[in-house]
Design an enzyme around this catalytic site. Structure first.
Site, PDB file in Angstrom:
ATOM      1  CE  LYS B  76      -3.907   2.089   2.553  1.00  0.00           C
ATOM      2  NZ  LYS B  76      -4.831   1.953   3.689  1.00  0.00           N
ATOM      3  CB  SER B 151      -8.219   3.958   2.968  1.00  0.00           C
ATOM      4  OG  SER B 151      -7.377   3.225   3.843  1.00  0.00           O
ATOM      5  CB  SER B 175      -8.645   1.134   5.823  1.00  0.00           C
ATOM      6  OG  SER B 175      -9.260   2.397   5.757  1.00  0.00           O
TER       7      SER B 175
END
Lengths: 486, 484
Positions: B76, B151, B175
């Site tokens: 990420k 997210s 998330s």
């Protein structure tokens, strides 16, 4: 109208840890800008603080030295404001649960009386960096400022007093005592000129007998005792003038300019930041055990009050001398080393408080940077004691030592300053002076005993001058008296 | 090759069926082909990946027995990567190249894993739809007109579209779990303190936790083995031994006590998701688990408390982005305030600004007690709810998200509707507990997730339950139609 001044101090003391409070970067002073700032100090994204155990140890030592309650649980909070030299946009500090609770510092006033100044609390926090506005480089000419983050993250304790101080003299006495405590503990290098101790002074005035405090102002960032004293005198005078002219004092923060010795308002209460303190979620509460605190209490170094007492007892110093020499660890150490090496505490005390102190003041350096070491000074004192040189010559030798010309012995040697004790040589000096001053000799011989000692001074002066100060004064006296009275 | 699990890739690499360079090249080629469609990667690090793969092949040849040696994965874009742009999905950090690795990244590097690239995400991890990224929205591989969740939407899409066999992610309020649910993959958020936050760009420090995404519980266990570590650089990281999470994957579920919180099956839950979750429960019951209805009475306060605490922390965490030392700086600032205001005004997107404002307000003089302090009190109550529930049950189970993936813009004008996406996941973060989402079926042809919540440090049990479930079901093997 008679006015009373009320003063409270906030003192920032830089802790002498090797590394910063939340990072491994060095805290050494004077490096090239931004060479001692790591990713944490720069608040690079994703970096996190790791607390420095040494900073906690130092803060607890201070707490124990001022007889304060130690915060067994202390919590770091974030104090939020934007400033270019504050990389994270918040300062990590303590508020509701500081490491050091209420304590006290006792100060001695000029009349010899003692006064207790209460400490509200002391907390650990990180220092900010520095903004450099007066750069000589091309940056300044483009209207830009520089930022040096070497200081960012240096551990501080902020010591907050109760409003117990009543005048500049007390404030300075308190500040000196604090300086003495933190240097004795070895938790601060005490280098005022490098900002190791900085004072914020809260000042208000009120009519004598009034219960309520007046509106206060805060003058920030005073880094010398002298500035603090000047600032207090000025601010008190300013406030009284305003009030006596029927005005009111505005609660404001003022900034003292060490160049012009004037202070100006920086921001008023209305413009004050809302710092939005909240507990720092990157740092867990720090819990100290009783054992940890007790171990530190047992291993505390000698504090100034105890040292003063010891100096009086062990070295037979006066209360005043013991107080001055015992005030900070470096001076005390210097004095003791010198006294031991020279086997003469009284002479060592006189020299440290006299010549050494004068030179340090003149050059505005601390005793750790003295250009004559304690051992070298002891060497000089030894030559005074064994009458190799007189006190007067000793001062001349000291000057040369300070100038880096070597040890006492080698200077005495190369400059031929050795005291003349050879009786033949002295007799010749005395004979010459007697022969050259027949009128004075006659006057002396006619004078009565009461006037003679004073008249003798003339001859001694002449002889010492002729010997360039090197004649042994006791011997000169003896030979001179013998010959004059013959 | 992209259909292989991490465990299978690892075995093939060890057995020299193919090399790490070959595997890496395969995933890179697939990613280059698919990414323009899904926008799941912000950065593909092709050159570096191949170099790392070659290095891994050397290690493999030398007999390196690390399971992840040579396995390509994606990170990420919230994890700092030495020498590789780390944007956090924000214009603010579009030019930011960290000179250090996050501990998580370093751990995978040490294990020999190969980094394929950096995945897209909501800006500074603030969002539940991946629509707030400066780099544009990510498309859900199951339904390209729908969001992947957020997210960690990029990581979820990368794994779901098999552009990587696994990915790192972070979870502040859901998330990891919510996008895992919306993309039909397995996601695990560990206990707070299990995974180092060093080098992971902070959103809300007391809630953020790194975790993993993969296509099975077994792969998630392998990834967590490498990710979890004690790290003295993160004061909130806890020195708790890291077990081998793969060792207990196959434990029998007989006697397992599962709690179903009534609050997680109420109004707002899509009825077909409820049905899917109930079917999943039956599978676990068959394996010997017992089911108990429980209550987490303060659940309704989780979202409001979260939306005070998280913004409050973020308002301070994001103060460092001031245009002074790195990141976006506005052109020709007039003075200091102009520099701050315009750099931040231009660098941050809408949602980030909204949360900074909310957080600043909540911490302001006169409001602190009413908002921040109260929210912290609620947080303690929520933690107590879980503590009490875990007196009677081993694992808590429910839906991950109330709805399947929704269309882009569907909740764009209503932040509160968006915030309710995390209604079932947020309490776990407030309590610091581990949570997992595993696929349990399709609703409207879009995947939905089953959430498992465990006691602190009980990741191994969650992975065990998930693995047993996956051994007796095949939802996790379903892949998006049209993606061979």
């Amino acid at each position: 109208m008679e006015w009373e001044t009320v003063i409270g101090l906030e003192v920032h003391v830089q802790l002498a840890t090797k590394t910063k409070i939340f990072s491994g970067a060095s805290t050494a002073f004077g490096a090239e800008p931004n060479t001692q700032a790591c990713a944490i100090d720069l608040a690079m994204p994703g970096t996190l603080p790791s607390p420095n155990a040494e900073a906690f140890r130092y803060a607890v030592m201070f707490g124990l030295a001022i007889d304060a309650e130690i915060g067994k649980r202390s919590v770091f909070e974030r104090k939020n404001y934007f400033y270019p030299d504050l990389p994270k946009g918040y300062q990590t500090t303590q508020l509701a649960e500081p490491i050091v609770g209420a304590g006290h510092v006792d100060i001695q006033l000029e009349d010899g009386s003692e006064k207790r100044i209460r400490i509200h609390h002391a907390h650990l926090e990180e220092d900010a960096g520095k903004s450099l506005h007066d750069l000589s480089s091309s940056i300044a000419s483009q209207g830009m400022s520089g930022i040096d983050l070497n200081r960012a993250g240096t551990p501080l304790i902020e010591i907050v007093t109760e409003p117990d101080i009543r005048n500049a003299e007390e404030a300075v006495a308190f500040a000196r005592k604090l300086h003495s405590i933190v240097t004795s503990l070895g938790i601060c290098d005490g280098e005022m000129s490098q900002g190791s101790m900085r004072f914020d002074v809260n000042i208000s005035v009120r009519l004598k007998g009034e219960e309520e405090f007046g509106t206060r102002t805060e003058t920030k960032n005073l880094n010398s005792f002298k500035f603090m004293e000047k600032c207090i005198h000025q601010e008190v005078e300013r406030q009284i003038d305003v009030l006596e002219d029927g005005g009111t004092i505005t609660q404001e923060t003022r900034l003292y300019d060490g160049e012009t010795h004037t202070a100006r308002a920086m921001r008023s209460k209305e413009e004050a930041n809302d710092y939005r303190y909240f507990p720092c979620p990157d740092l867990l509460p720090v819990i100290l055990t009783d054992d940890y605190i007790e171990d530190l209490r047992q291993s505390l170094p000698e504090l100034p009050d105890a040292r003063k007492q010891r100096f009086q007892q062990d070295y037979g110093l006066s209360s005043y001398d013991a107080g001055v020499l015992g005030s900070d660890a470096a001076t005390a150490h210097y004095f003791e080393s010198c006294a031991t090496a020279a086997s003469d505490a009284k002479l060592a005390a006189n020299w440290v408080m006299g010549e050494i102190s004068a030179r340090l003041n003149a050059e505005e350096i601390s005793i750790s940077h003295a250009k004559v070491s304690a051992e070298q000074l002891a060497g000089l004192i030894s030559r005074i004691k064994d009458q190799t040189i007189s006190n007067k010559i000793a001062k001349q030798v000291f000057e040369a030592m300070w100038a880096g010309e070597g040890d006492a012995d080698s200077i005495i040697d190369t400059k031929g300053l050795k005291q003349v004790s050879d009786s033949g040589a002295i007799e010749k000096l005395v004979d010459d002076v007697i022969a050259n001053n027949p009128q004075q000799v006659e006057n002396y011989r006619k004078a009565d005993d009461a006037k003679r000692p004073k008249m003798l001074g003339f001859f001694v002066g002449q002889i010492m001058k002729a010997s360039k100060g090197q004649a042994n004064p006791q011997q000169v006296n003896k030979v001179l008296l013998d010959k004059l009275n013959a | 090759m992209h259909k292989l699990s991490i465990a299978e890739l690892s075995r093939n690499l060890k057995n020299k069926v193919f090399s790490s360079v070959e595997a890496t090249r395969h995933f890179l080629e697939r990613s280059k082909k698919l990414n323009p469609e899904f926008n799941a990667y912000i950065t593909l690090t092709e050159e570096q990946a191949l170099a790392e793969a070659a290095e891994a092949d050397k290690r493999l040849a030398a007999g390196d027995d690390n399971v992840l040696c040579g396995v390509p994965i994606a990170h990420k874009d919230i994890f700092c990567t030495n020498g590789v742009r780390t944007s956090c999905g924000s214009r603010m950090l579009d030019n930011f190249i960290p000179p250090y690795d996050a501990t998580v990244v370093a751990n995978y590097r040490a294990a020999g894993a190969v980094m394929l690239g950096k995945t897209n995400m909501d800006e500074f991890a603030m969002g539940s739809s991946n629509e707030t990224s400066w780099y544009g929205k990510v498309r859900n591989p199951w339904a390209p007109n729908c969001v992947p969740g957020g997210s960690s939407g990029g990581s979820a899409a990368v794994v779901a579209a098999m552009m990587a066999p696994g990915a790192t992610a972070t979870d502040t309020g859901g998330s990891i779990r919510q996008p895992a649910a919306l993309c039909g993959i397995t996601g695990l958020k560990p206990t707070y303190g299990r995974v180092s936050r060093w080098g992971m760009i902070a959103f809300a420090s007391s809630l953020d936790q790194g975790g993993v995404m993969a296509r099975s519980a077994e792969d998630a266990a392998i990834l967590l083995n490498a990710m979890a570590s004690y790290d003295s650089k993160d004061s909130t990281c806890i020195n708790e031994p890291v077990p081998d999470y793969t060792a207990t994957l196959h434990n029998k579920l007989e006697g397992l006590r599962i709690g179903l919180p009534e609050e997680y099956f109420g109004e707002g839950l899509h009825p077909e998701i409820q049905a899917a979750v109930e079917d999943a429960i039956k599978i676990l019951e068959k394996r010997g688990a017992s089911i108990k209805k429980i209550s987490l009475p303060h659940s309704h306060l989780a979202v409001p408390a979260y939306y005070v605490i998280a913004p409050a922390e973020c308002s301070a965490n994001l103060s460092r982005f001031d245009g002074v030392r790195y990141g976006h700086r506005c052109e020709d600032p007039k003075d200091l305030m102009d520099l701050f205001k315009r750099s931040r005004g231009e660098g941050f997107g809408e949602e980030v600004k909204r949360r900074i404002l909310v957080g600043t307000y909540a911490l302001s003089a006169g409001y602190y007690d009413a908002y921040y302090r109260k929210a912290q009190q609620v947080r303690r109550l929520i933690k107590q709810d879980f503590d009490e529930a875990f007196n009677d049950v081993d694992v808590i189970l429910g839906p991950t998200a109330p709805t399947p993936a929704f269309e882009f813009g569907a909740k764009g004008n209503d932040p509160v509707a968006m915030y309710l996406e995390d209604i079932y996941t947020i309490a776990t973060n407030l309590a610091g507990l581990p949570g997992m989402s595993i696929p349990c079926g399709l609703v409207d042809n879009k995947p939905v997730g089953l959430q498992l919540i465990g006691q602190a440090w009980d990741e191994a049990r969650l992975l065990n339950v998930a693995n047993e479930f996956q051994h007796h079901s095949d939802f996790h093997t379903w892949t998006p139609g049209g993606l061979a």
